[in-house]
Enzyme design. Structure first.
Site, PDB file in Angstrom:
ATOM      1  N   GLU A   7       0.871  -1.181   0.000  1.00  0.00           N
ATOM      2  CA  GLU A   7       0.000   0.000   0.000  1.00  0.00           C
ATOM      3  C   GLU A   7       0.902   1.224   0.000  1.00  0.00           C
ATOM      4  O   GLU A   7       1.582   1.509   0.983  1.00  0.00           O
ATOM      5  CB  GLU A   7      -0.908  -0.005   1.229  1.00  0.00           C
ATOM      6  CG  GLU A   7      -2.011   1.049   1.177  1.00  0.00           C
ATOM      7  CD  GLU A   7      -1.599   2.380   1.787  1.00  0.00           C
ATOM      8  OE1 GLU A   7      -1.904   3.433   1.180  1.00  0.00           O
ATOM      9  OE2 GLU A   7      -0.978   2.363   2.858  1.00  0.00           O
ATOM     10  N   GLN A   8       0.948   1.915  -1.129  1.00  0.00           N
ATOM     11  CA  GLN A   8       1.874   3.032  -1.298  1.00  0.00           C
ATOM     12  C   GLN A   8       1.149   4.365  -1.283  1.00  0.00           C
ATOM     13  O   GLN A   8       0.299   4.647  -2.133  1.00  0.00           O
ATOM     14  CB  GLN A   8       2.648   2.885  -2.606  1.00  0.00           C
ATOM     15  CG  GLN A   8       3.707   3.973  -2.798  1.00  0.00           C
ATOM     16  CD  GLN A   8       4.599   3.687  -3.971  1.00  0.00           C
ATOM     17  OE1 GLN A   8       4.128   3.674  -5.100  1.00  0.00           O
ATOM     18  NE2 GLN A   8       5.873   3.469  -3.730  1.00  0.00           N
ATOM     19  N   GLY A   9       1.496   5.180  -0.292  1.00  0.00           N
ATOM     20  CA  GLY A   9       1.002   6.539  -0.230  1.00  0.00           C
ATOM     21  C   GLY A   9       2.070   7.505  -0.699  1.00  0.00           C
ATOM     22  O   GLY A   9       3.178   7.105  -1.080  1.00  0.00           O
ATOM     23  N   THR A  11       3.737   9.553   1.127  1.00  0.00           N
ATOM     24  CA  THR A  11       4.806   9.690   2.123  1.00  0.00           C
ATOM     25  C   THR A  11       5.434   8.357   2.485  1.00  0.00           C
ATOM     26  O   THR A  11       6.667   8.230   2.516  1.00  0.00           O
ATOM     27  CB  THR A  11       4.260  10.362   3.398  1.00  0.00           C
ATOM     28  OG1 THR A  11       3.666  11.619   3.056  1.00  0.00           O
ATOM     29  CG2 THR A  11       5.374  10.600   4.406  1.00  0.00           C
ATOM     30  N   ASN A  12       4.613   7.349   2.783  1.00  0.00           N
ATOM     31  CA  ASN A  12       5.119   6.043   3.209  1.00  0.00           C
ATOM     32  C   ASN A  12       4.528   4.920   2.368  1.00  0.00           C
ATOM     33  O   ASN A  12       3.446   5.057   1.799  1.00  0.00           O
ATOM     34  CB  ASN A  12       4.769   5.785   4.686  1.00  0.00           C
ATOM     35  CG  ASN A  12       5.523   6.704   5.626  1.00  0.00           C
ATOM     36  OD1 ASN A  12       6.725   6.847   5.520  1.00  0.00           O
ATOM     37  ND2 ASN A  12       4.803   7.340   6.536  1.00  0.00           N
ATOM     38  N   GLY A 108      -9.277   7.768  -5.653  1.00  0.00           N
ATOM     39  CA  GLY A 108      -7.956   7.238  -5.330  1.00  0.00           C
ATOM     40  C   GLY A 108      -8.028   5.787  -4.908  1.00  0.00           C
ATOM     41  O   GLY A 108      -8.966   5.371  -4.207  1.00  0.00           O
ATOM     42  N   ASP A 110      -6.331   4.229  -2.716  1.00  0.00           N
ATOM     43  CA  ASP A 110      -6.295   4.076  -1.265  1.00  0.00           C
ATOM     44  C   ASP A 110      -7.670   4.296  -0.641  1.00  0.00           C
ATOM     45  O   ASP A 110      -8.056   3.596   0.305  1.00  0.00           O
ATOM     46  CB  ASP A 110      -5.273   5.046  -0.653  1.00  0.00           C
ATOM     47  CG  ASP A 110      -5.484   6.497  -1.085  1.00  0.00           C
ATOM     48  OD1 ASP A 110      -6.146   6.746  -2.118  1.00  0.00           O
ATOM     49  OD2 ASP A 110      -4.962   7.391  -0.392  1.00  0.00           O
ATOM     50  N   ASP A 130      -8.775   9.341   6.904  1.00  0.00           N
ATOM     51  CA  ASP A 130      -7.429   8.810   6.683  1.00  0.00           C
ATOM     52  C   ASP A 130      -6.444   9.971   6.755  1.00  0.00           C
ATOM     53  O   ASP A 130      -6.460  10.870   5.918  1.00  0.00           O
ATOM     54  CB  ASP A 130      -7.361   8.118   5.326  1.00  0.00           C
ATOM     55  CG  ASP A 130      -6.067   7.331   5.131  1.00  0.00           C
ATOM     56  OD1 ASP A 130      -5.130   7.510   5.935  1.00  0.00           O
ATOM     57  OD2 ASP A 130      -5.997   6.542   4.178  1.00  0.00           O
ATOM     58  N   THR A 185       6.952  30.334  20.147  1.00  0.00           N
ATOM     59  CA  THR A 185       6.650  30.077  18.737  1.00  0.00           C
ATOM     60  C   THR A 185       6.310  28.613  18.481  1.00  0.00           C
ATOM     61  O   THR A 185       5.333  28.298  17.801  1.00  0.00           O
ATOM     62  CB  THR A 185       7.843  30.493  17.854  1.00  0.00           C
ATOM     63  OG1 THR A 185       8.080  31.889  18.027  1.00  0.00           O
ATOM     64  CG2 THR A 185       7.545  30.217  16.380  1.00  0.00           C
TER      65      THR A 185
END
Length: 259
Positions: A7-9, A11-12, A108, A110, A130, A185
């Site tokens: 499962e490719q997003g 970011t990861n 998508g 996902d 998600d 900050t």
């Protein structure tokens, strides 16, 4: 059957191994679209060896990816090292669900996989949140159909934008601050992003429920969803296995594994 689910997003990328009965191992890697099939194989074989598993034992592969430029190498990983033609969401996989949106091809991979994974476990009408590079709110009808939803920037994307657009604001890690009113900050930024996202979740869930007009169960998943656990009553369940449950079900619907 030993199944490799990918499962490719943005970011990861999650790699998970199912032995026909249970998920026996899971690993995450940073998504790098230029990573080759050979690099994936070396990385994966070493991790599998640490769990007493062998790459050559894998004989099936299912892939869900929102990064098109990675697909060539992921397909080659399956073909070259597993000796199997991969099942790819959006290409050669039958989902067995309806997407009731204007352009179903735009949904998508996902989000559709999550919809199936959620419908398998939770009855009734659902909202799946998600939290990843983007934060998506997906509406799944009681019959399992994908009804559409909302896409908002993800938490880490917002932090990155603050840092890059404002010269005086540092790059910080997301965490739950004790107070809403920050005293420096960093705590100002943490409060803005964390509590801002809680408000985003609560506000959008309330609006979706009002527009839908029927009771809905809300499920949180994704890489940063656990940060929000206990911070809001708008999410009924946190389920980190939503995606791999959906991938396994799609595999079963397309192969003899579910026979």
């Amino acid at each position: 059957m030993m199944l490799l689910a990918i499962e490719q997003g943005n970011t990861n990328t999650l790699f998970a191994v199912h032995d026909g009965t249970d998920w026996v191992a899971q690993w995450r890697a940073a998504t790098e679209s230029s990573r080759t099939a050979d690099e994936y194989a070396v990385w994966l074989s070493q991790l599998m060896a640490m769990r007493g598993l062998e790459l050559k034992a894998l004989d099936g592969c299912i892939i869900s990816s929102v990064v098109p430029q990675s697909m060539f190498n992921l397909r080659n990983l399956s073909r070259r090292y597993l000796g199997a033609e991969p099942l790819v969401i959006g290409e050669n996989a039958t989902l067995g669900m309806e997407a009731r949106i204007l352009k179903p091809s735009e949904a998508g991979a996902d989000r559709l996989v999550n919809a199936i994974g959620a419908h398998l476990k939770y009855p009734g009408d659902l909202i799946v949140i998600d939290s990843g590079t983007a934060t998506t709110f997906d509406v799944i009808a009681a019959d399992g159909a994908f009804e559409g939803g909302v896409i908002a920037p993800g938490v880490n994307l917002s932090l990155q934008a603050l840092h890059e657009a404002a010269a005086m604001l540092p790059r910080i890690a997301i965490q739950k601050p004790e107070r809403v009113i920050g005293k420096d900050t960093v705590s100002n930024m943490q409060a803005g992003v964390f509590w801002g996202y809680i408000s985003l979740i609560e506000g959008l869930v309330a609006r979706i429920k009002t527009e839908w007009g029927k009771p809905m169960t809300v499920i949180g998943t994704g890489g940063v969803a656990s940060l929000f656990e206990g911070a809001t009553g708008s999410i009924d369940h946190f389920d980190p296995d939503l995606t791999i449950r959906g991938l396994l079900e799609i595999w079963r619907r397309n192969t003899h594994m579910g026979a």
